[in-house]
Enzyme design. Sequence first.
Site, PDB file in Angstrom:
ATOM      1  N   SER A 164      50.013  46.397  52.792  1.00 27.92           N
ATOM      2  CA  SER A 164      49.481  45.339  51.925  1.00 27.92           C
ATOM      3  C   SER A 164      48.918  44.174  52.722  1.00 27.92           C
ATOM      4  O   SER A 164      48.269  43.302  52.145  1.00 27.92           O
ATOM      5  CB  SER A 164      50.584  44.822  50.998  1.00 27.92           C
ATOM      6  N   HIS A 166      46.054  51.192  49.327  1.00 26.73           N
ATOM      7  CA  HIS A 166      47.019  50.170  48.945  1.00 26.73           C
ATOM      8  C   HIS A 166      47.287  50.223  47.444  1.00 26.73           C
ATOM      9  O   HIS A 166      46.456  49.801  46.628  1.00 26.73           O
ATOM     10  CB  HIS A 166      46.506  48.785  49.342  1.00 26.73           C
ATOM     11  N   GLU A 177      43.513  49.680  46.227  1.00 33.53           N
ATOM     12  CA  GLU A 177      42.513  49.173  47.169  1.00 33.53           C
ATOM     13  C   GLU A 177      42.328  50.223  48.261  1.00 33.53           C
ATOM     14  O   GLU A 177      43.280  50.568  48.970  1.00 33.53           O
ATOM     15  CB  GLU A 177      42.970  47.855  47.789  1.00 33.53           C
ATOM     16  N   ASN A 186      45.273  39.997  47.633  1.00 32.77           N
ATOM     17  CA  ASN A 186      46.119  38.989  48.271  1.00 32.77           C
ATOM     18  C   ASN A 186      45.319  37.823  48.834  1.00 32.77           C
ATOM     19  O   ASN A 186      45.876  36.748  49.070  1.00 32.77           O
ATOM     20  CB  ASN A 186      46.967  39.630  49.366  1.00 32.77           C
TER      21      ASN A 186
END
Length: 517
Positions: free
Chosen positions: A123, A144, A156, A194
């Site tokens: 991540s 991900h 992802e 993120n």
Amino acid sequence: MAAIATGSVVAVIGSGAMGSGIAQIAAAAGHTVRLFDTRAEAALKAIADIGAVYAKLVEKGKMSAADADAARARLHAASGLAEMADAALVVEAIVENLDAKRALFADLEAIVGESAILATNTSSISVTAIAARLRHPQRLVGMHFFNPVPLMALVEVISGVASDPAVAATVFDTAAAWGKNPVHAKSTPGFIVNRVARPFYAEGLRLLNEQAADPATIDAVMREGGGFRMGPFELMDLIGHDVNYSVTQSVFNAYYNDPRYTPSVLQQELLNAGFLGRKSGRGFFRYGEGAANPGPRSEAPQPRPDYVGYSIEPGQSDAITSALCQRLEAHGLKVARRKSAEGHQHNEAPAFHCNGAAVYFTDGRTATARARDNRHADTIVFDLVLDYGKAARIALARADQCRPEAFDAVVGIFQAAGFAVTRVDDVPGLAVMRTVAMLANEAADAVNQGVCSAAAADTAMQKGVNYPRGPLAWADAVGIGHIVTVLENMAAAYGEDRYRVSPLLRRKQAAGARFHA
């Protein structure tokens, strides 16, 4: 390219929450799954738990008994990495440590066939760095998933510098075949979610630090006005402040201390106190038996106004204030429309008027600054909401010069239209508007830097963190020019590079273009 063949072997390394979730969906999609963990009993337990999940899905009518039995039969606990030799795809879901991941993939590269794809569920670690020491780094990509894997739609697909685009395309198609919504992204700090999500937490923390409102009230504005499933403070408590702060610190460091990602001293203090959120029983809120937390603050009921004026320049159109006009009228309020120059001291439009107050949609200036600029003391600004026809709550701020009775009259307008009204202190951009502007700015920069497409950015934020609307679609809806104005005014108010405008937003504004047709 196409997805890996149904029935081919998928190896999953690591049987924790992420690894077992990946194994569950891969087996359900028709693959033979070999699940390996350095603790053999952990892999066996994970398979038993997955079988129990399948059984519950059968009970709920979401899976047939035959499909559940077949999927369970495709799950196997591996006793060693050597059993991964015939895997078409290996997905690593071990500890977030670069050296550990590099060592594992080096071992796997000596075991699997030349056509096998290697994928990491990292991540936060650079996919480029993980692949760098492999003999064939081109066959490693990021895959991900988001927790819980069976429920979260986003994957992802991360390409490092050496990743083969054909490999990334196969992983993308495989994730889609497993029922997920994959997006392509370049290996950069935070990938898409993120990175783009940082302002959701950062702007909430700044609002709290500036005493705009308390956590419960800000959360309520973001939920009931902005349409977010959770407000920033309850979400940080759920994630855990140790985890959330660590991700922010990691992105901040990776971008060489870019002020856009500056961590919050308030969150650091929670860590210092050991208040990690739900997991420790206390964060911004208290948890556990008998825990009591304050509710959001709302303005006391005010009388329904007899009159609401609405000023707009000839030929001007404004979707947001027009939508608000429609809601006011739908609730029986008489809204008198007129040219803005008729007998008013302000020089901006559109604007609402009641009891001498001028009411504007926030443009990133404080109400106090707008009162000065317009030479109109009784100035009030209102926040962005997701849907002006349906939102349950809206935030207002008043200029320091504003008369309390003028503010109360405006509160009465919004209450009469069915809003719970929250007064926040007079901060630039209020709550929802400043957050959405920064989310859109960050997403635009990710697109501008080739991290992902505009469609991928919006899909990632909707499917990965359940945003009610993609940040760039929201910018289209509000108006890219207005987003730029909000950011410029916030940058002027704070004097910080944190609010600098993405070059892509400026180009879109100059071209009169949108992110989505």
